[in-house]
Write an enzyme that holds these catalytic residues in place. Structure first.
Site, short mmCIF file in Angstrom:
data_model
loop_
_atom_site.label_atom_id
_atom_site.label_comp_id
_atom_site.label_asym_id
_atom_site.label_seq_id
_atom_site.Cartn_x
_atom_site.Cartn_y
_atom_site.Cartn_z
N ASP A 1 0.68 -1.52 0.34
CA ASP A 1 0.52 0.28 0.04
C ASP A 1 0.68 1.68 -0.30
OD1 ASP A 1 -2.47 1.26 0.27
OD2 ASP A 1 -3.70 -0.15 1.49
N GLU B 1 -1.00 1.96 -5.17
CA GLU B 1 -0.91 3.32 -4.61
C GLU B 1 -1.98 4.34 -5.56
OE1 GLU B 1 -0.30 4.54 -7.86
OE2 GLU B 1 0.80 5.77 -7.80
N TRP B 2 -2.97 3.00 -5.79
CA TRP B 2 -4.20 3.96 -6.05
C TRP B 2 -4.57 5.10 -7.55
CZ3 TRP B 2 -2.78 6.65 -1.24
CH2 TRP B 2 -2.79 5.65 -0.04
N GLY B 3 -3.13 4.34 -8.35
CA GLY B 3 -3.02 5.23 -9.61
C GLY B 3 -2.80 6.46 -9.07
N ASN C 1 0.44 7.90 -9.35
CA ASN C 1 1.82 8.16 -10.25
C ASN C 1 1.77 7.24 -11.39
OD1 ASN C 1 3.18 9.94 -7.39
ND2 ASN C 1 2.11 7.95 -6.83
N ASP D 1 -10.00 2.79 -3.11
CA ASP D 1 -11.18 1.83 -3.20
C ASP D 1 -12.04 2.10 -3.80
OD1 ASP D 1 -9.17 2.03 -1.46
OD2 ASP D 1 -9.22 1.89 0.29
C1 GLA Z 1 -6.03 1.08 1.78
C2 GLA Z 1 -6.49 -0.13 0.52
C3 GLA Z 1 -7.57 -0.75 0.60
C4 GLA Z 1 -7.15 -1.66 1.67
C5 GLA Z 1 -6.89 -0.26 2.96
C6 GLA Z 1 -5.58 -1.40 4.43
O1 GLA Z 1 -7.10 1.73 1.75
O2 GLA Z 1 -6.45 1.47 -1.13
O3 GLA Z 1 -7.15 -1.86 -0.20
O4 GLA Z 1 -5.76 -2.13 1.95
O5 GLA Z 1 -6.23 0.44 3.06
O6 GLA Z 1 -5.97 -0.71 4.97
#
Ligand code: GLA
Length: 410
Positions: free
Chosen positions: A160, A193-195, A197, A215
């Site tokens: 993460d 890293e949620w996109g 970068n 998420d």
């Molecule tokens: C972030 C991630 C999620 C999950 C949580 C856990 O939000 O994007 O998928 O892993 O952390 O804390």
């Protein structure tokens, strides 16, 4: 004496060369093993969407048992992944401490159990100093953690991006990737890293999959202030990223919400169909011990899964965009094609589709005039004739019609 010194010198320099060659070869082998780890999108289960921090050894064992008993393993699911909250601290030597109350027998024992079921174990950590739930992250401990995971028998790491403290994302993920490549065990590396970068531009070779959005939420169309997104928002984000997906490196559309209760049956069918079209990892996120037959039928639809797992490894393109009505196409091995008609509208789509009117689409070299194709409905499990006749159907609101086209045998 001179002779002795000379032979000693020879001996030392020869072994240095040998060591270099040995480690050089070993590194190359380790790299090529790493690169070959996810030839098709990974499939499994992850604890986060349903259980959050409420994870334990007991839960993981029960999920592994359920995955075998309910046919999911037979359908291709493989990884059982413990997300955040399994870790509680570090000892004096920096080793990560597993929660002794929730995991009384430790991770090695749990990995052995999961392996005894013919499945693989995944864990979660973070490139920052703390995970998103404030547990110890791996920053500064990457190589030590990777070796620990290898000793336990871990097969998959989700990594993460919380508390990243302004690190360079590519460098941070490469450090953990190097640590995994050198830890002595093949471990799939899931970049989360949620996109932020644009990892699709740099993460191939570093990890096997990378998240492209914040998420997921258990909803069809929704955006939250803090960034949570629904199924349609993710599909739209994935649409432009098809050039970056392929065997060993996948755009991660997020874990599945199928069965968690926030969407209708048709919406879950759409969610699963589109993740399969998009060659996205299929990481289920519901309670596998307790689900309806309807949910299980979605998650184990082998004809849809075969589209996801097709060895060509292409991500679908949005073939036609007519506002609320879209047509997606995913080229498959051996000249077959998966087509998904997606109805985003709140009203049914009365489809009367003339296949032969379709011209060539260059991006994926799809040409529906090239052959006459047999058309098979992947949810009804029945043949619908050929592309010589129109495809007539009524697609429910927020639903799909997903078909497989196979060149008709003469
Ligand atoms: C972030 C991630 C999620 C999950 C949580 C856990 O939000 O994007 O998928 O892993 O952390 O804390």
């Amino acid at each position: 004496m001179k002779k002795l010194i000379f032979s000693l010198f020879l001996c030392v320099s020869a072994s240095a060369v040998n060591a270099q060659v040995y480690f050089g070869e070993k590194k190359e082998i380790a790299d090529s093993v790493f690169l070959s780890l996810a030839p098709t999108p990974p499939m499994g289960w992850n604890s986060w969407n349903k259980f959050g921090c409420d994870v334990s050894e007991q839960l993981i064992r029960e999920m592994a048992d359920a995955m075998v008993a309910n046919g999911m393993k037979d359908a291709g699911y493989e990884y059982v992944v413990i997300d955040d909250c399994w870790q509680v601290g570090r000892d004096d030597e920096g080793y990560i401490i597993v929660d002794p109350v929730r995991f009384p027998n430790g991770m090695k024992n749990l990995a052995d159990y999961v392996h005894s079921k013919g499945l693989k174990l995944g864990v979660y950590s973070c490139a920052g100093s703390e995970t998103c739930q404030g547990r110890p992250g791996s920053r500064g401990y990457q190589f030590q953690d990777a070796r620990t995971y290898a000793q336990w028998g871990v097969d998959y790491l989700k990594y993460d991006w919380c508390s990243n403290e302004g690190q360079n994302a590519e460098a941070a993920y490469k450090t953990m990737s190097d640590a995994l490549k050198q830890c002595g065990r093949p471990i799939v590396f899931s970049i989360c890293e949620w996109g932020e970068n644009e990892p699709w531009k740099w993460a191939q070779g570093i990890g096997h999959l990378w998240r492209v959005t914040p998420d997921i939420r258990d909803c069809y169309e929704c955006v939250f202030d803090w960034g949570g997104v629904g199924v349609l928002e993710i599909i739209d984000k994935m649409a432009d990223l098809y050039p970056y997906a392929g065997p060993g490196h996948w755009n991660d559309a997020e874990m599945l919400e199928v069965g968690n209760g926030g969407m209708s049956h048709d919406e879950y069918v759409t969610h699963f169909s589109m993740w399969s079209m998009l060659a996205a990892p299929l990481m289920t996120g519901n309670d596998l011990r307790d689900m309806t037959q309807e949910t299980l039928d979605i998650l184990t639809n082998k004809e849809v899964i075969a589209v996801n797992q097709d060895k060509l490894g292409k991500q679908a393109i949005r073939f036609m965009d007519m506002g609320d009505h879209e047509i997606w196409a995913k080229p498959l091995a051996d000249g077959e094609i998966a087509i998904c008609f997606l109805n985003r509208a709140d009203t049914p789509w009365k489809l009367n589709y003339e296949w032969t009117r379709q011209t060539m689409y260059f991006a994926h070299d799809i040409n529906l005039r090239k052959h006459i194709y047999d058309v098979r409905d992947l949810w009804q499990h029945k043949n619908l004739g050929t592309t010589e006749s129109n495809l007539v159907s009524e697609i429910p609101p927020h639903g799909v019609l997903m078909v497989r086209l196979s060149p008709k045998k003469k």
